[in-house]
Design an enzyme around this catalytic site. Sequence first.
Site, PDB file in Angstrom:
ATOM      1  N   CYS A  65     -18.057 -35.721  67.809  1.00  0.00           N
ATOM      2  CA  CYS A  65     -18.883 -35.899  69.004  1.00  0.00           C
ATOM      3  C   CYS A  65     -20.328 -35.668  68.591  1.00  0.00           C
ATOM      4  O   CYS A  65     -20.608 -35.483  67.399  1.00  0.00           O
ATOM      5  CB  CYS A  65     -18.446 -35.001  70.161  1.00  0.00           C
ATOM      6  SG  CYS A  65     -18.891 -33.259  70.064  1.00  0.00           S
ATOM      7  N   GLY A  66     -21.241 -35.677  69.523  1.00  0.00           N
ATOM      8  CA  GLY A  66     -22.651 -35.570  69.178  1.00  0.00           C
ATOM      9  C   GLY A  66     -22.995 -34.343  68.354  1.00  0.00           C
ATOM     10  O   GLY A  66     -23.555 -34.443  67.271  1.00  0.00           O
ATOM     11  N   SER A  67     -22.667 -33.167  68.858  1.00  0.00           N
ATOM     12  CA  SER A  67     -22.973 -31.924  68.145  1.00  0.00           C
ATOM     13  C   SER A  67     -21.755 -31.332  67.456  1.00  0.00           C
ATOM     14  O   SER A  67     -21.895 -30.450  66.622  1.00  0.00           O
ATOM     15  CB  SER A  67     -23.537 -30.882  69.110  1.00  0.00           C
ATOM     16  OG  SER A  67     -22.509 -30.402  69.970  1.00  0.00           O
ATOM     17  N   ALA A  68     -20.577 -31.746  67.836  1.00  0.00           N
ATOM     18  CA  ALA A  68     -19.278 -31.241  67.395  1.00  0.00           C
ATOM     19  C   ALA A  68     -18.968 -29.865  67.956  1.00  0.00           C
ATOM     20  O   ALA A  68     -17.879 -29.342  67.739  1.00  0.00           O
ATOM     21  CB  ALA A  68     -19.123 -31.248  65.870  1.00  0.00           C
ATOM     22  N   GLY A  70     -18.658 -29.081  71.257  1.00  0.00           N
ATOM     23  CA  GLY A  70     -17.689 -29.238  72.338  1.00  0.00           C
ATOM     24  C   GLY A  70     -16.284 -29.486  71.837  1.00  0.00           C
ATOM     25  O   GLY A  70     -15.331 -28.858  72.301  1.00  0.00           O
ATOM     26  N   HIS A  98     -11.117 -21.144  52.582  1.00  0.00           N
ATOM     27  CA  HIS A  98     -11.109 -19.775  53.089  1.00  0.00           C
ATOM     28  C   HIS A  98     -10.453 -19.633  54.456  1.00  0.00           C
ATOM     29  O   HIS A  98      -9.861 -18.590  54.744  1.00  0.00           O
ATOM     30  CB  HIS A  98     -12.529 -19.233  53.189  1.00  0.00           C
ATOM     31  CG  HIS A  98     -13.161 -18.975  51.860  1.00  0.00           C
ATOM     32  ND1 HIS A  98     -14.312 -18.256  51.730  1.00  0.00           N
ATOM     33  CD2 HIS A  98     -12.807 -19.345  50.602  1.00  0.00           C
ATOM     34  CE1 HIS A  98     -14.653 -18.178  50.446  1.00  0.00           C
ATOM     35  NE2 HIS A  98     -13.746 -18.853  49.748  1.00  0.00           N
ATOM     36  N   ASN A  99     -10.574 -20.641  55.319  1.00  0.00           N
ATOM     37  CA  ASN A  99     -10.083 -20.525  56.690  1.00  0.00           C
ATOM     38  C   ASN A  99      -8.838 -21.352  56.973  1.00  0.00           C
ATOM     39  O   ASN A  99      -8.305 -21.300  58.066  1.00  0.00           O
ATOM     40  CB  ASN A  99     -11.181 -20.926  57.684  1.00  0.00           C
ATOM     41  CG  ASN A  99     -12.470 -20.182  57.447  1.00  0.00           C
ATOM     42  OD1 ASN A  99     -13.480 -20.795  57.148  1.00  0.00           O
ATOM     43  ND2 ASN A  99     -12.446 -18.868  57.546  1.00  0.00           N
ATOM     44  N   ARG A 136      -7.029 -12.332  56.425  1.00  0.00           N
ATOM     45  CA  ARG A 136      -8.051 -12.462  57.464  1.00  0.00           C
ATOM     46  C   ARG A 136      -7.601 -13.412  58.576  1.00  0.00           C
ATOM     47  O   ARG A 136      -7.814 -13.138  59.763  1.00  0.00           O
ATOM     48  CB  ARG A 136      -9.358 -12.945  56.848  1.00  0.00           C
ATOM     49  CG  ARG A 136      -9.946 -11.907  55.901  1.00  0.00           C
ATOM     50  CD  ARG A 136     -11.056 -12.456  55.071  1.00  0.00           C
ATOM     51  NE  ARG A 136     -11.523 -11.419  54.144  1.00  0.00           N
ATOM     52  CZ  ARG A 136     -12.263 -11.654  53.095  1.00  0.00           C
ATOM     53  NH1 ARG A 136     -12.637 -12.890  52.807  1.00  0.00           N
ATOM     54  NH2 ARG A 136     -12.644 -10.671  52.311  1.00  0.00           N
TER      55      ARG A 136
END
Length: 144
Positions: A65-68, A70, A98-99, A136
């Site tokens: 999306c535009g900013s990612a 959302g 890592h995630n 983690r």
Amino acid sequence: MTISIGNDHAGTEYKFAIKELLEAKGYTVNNHGTDAHDSVDYADFVHPVATDVVNKTSTYGILICGSANGVAMAANKHQKIRAGLCWNKEIVHLIRSHNNANILCIPARFTAIPQALEMVDVFLNTEFEGGRHQTRIDKIPVSC
């Protein structure tokens, strides 16, 4: 391997380029995004992608999306989803290694298509390191 992809109106051109790249590499693509440029609500395309990943009908998801922001927020509401917002390949490497991210979120208004394609390639070719990183991840609640 199957990849689910979703996008709003800001990510339509990116989705087509990513889909073409994935299919050329032999991946199956579940397209849950809009194919138009008319304004749509990103959440309508996020939930099917996240559901595919949770149900293991897709190995990974890609959201645009535009900013990612959302799409990342909406995707991370799903249990067992670890969606990471990335704007360069170095961050992509970290969200995978890592995630153990299972959804890549790309901000179309802040990246170029060639950069997005490179990020997708890094996402799909980076292994999770496990070990201390798994410890983690285990501390992230699946439901509060």
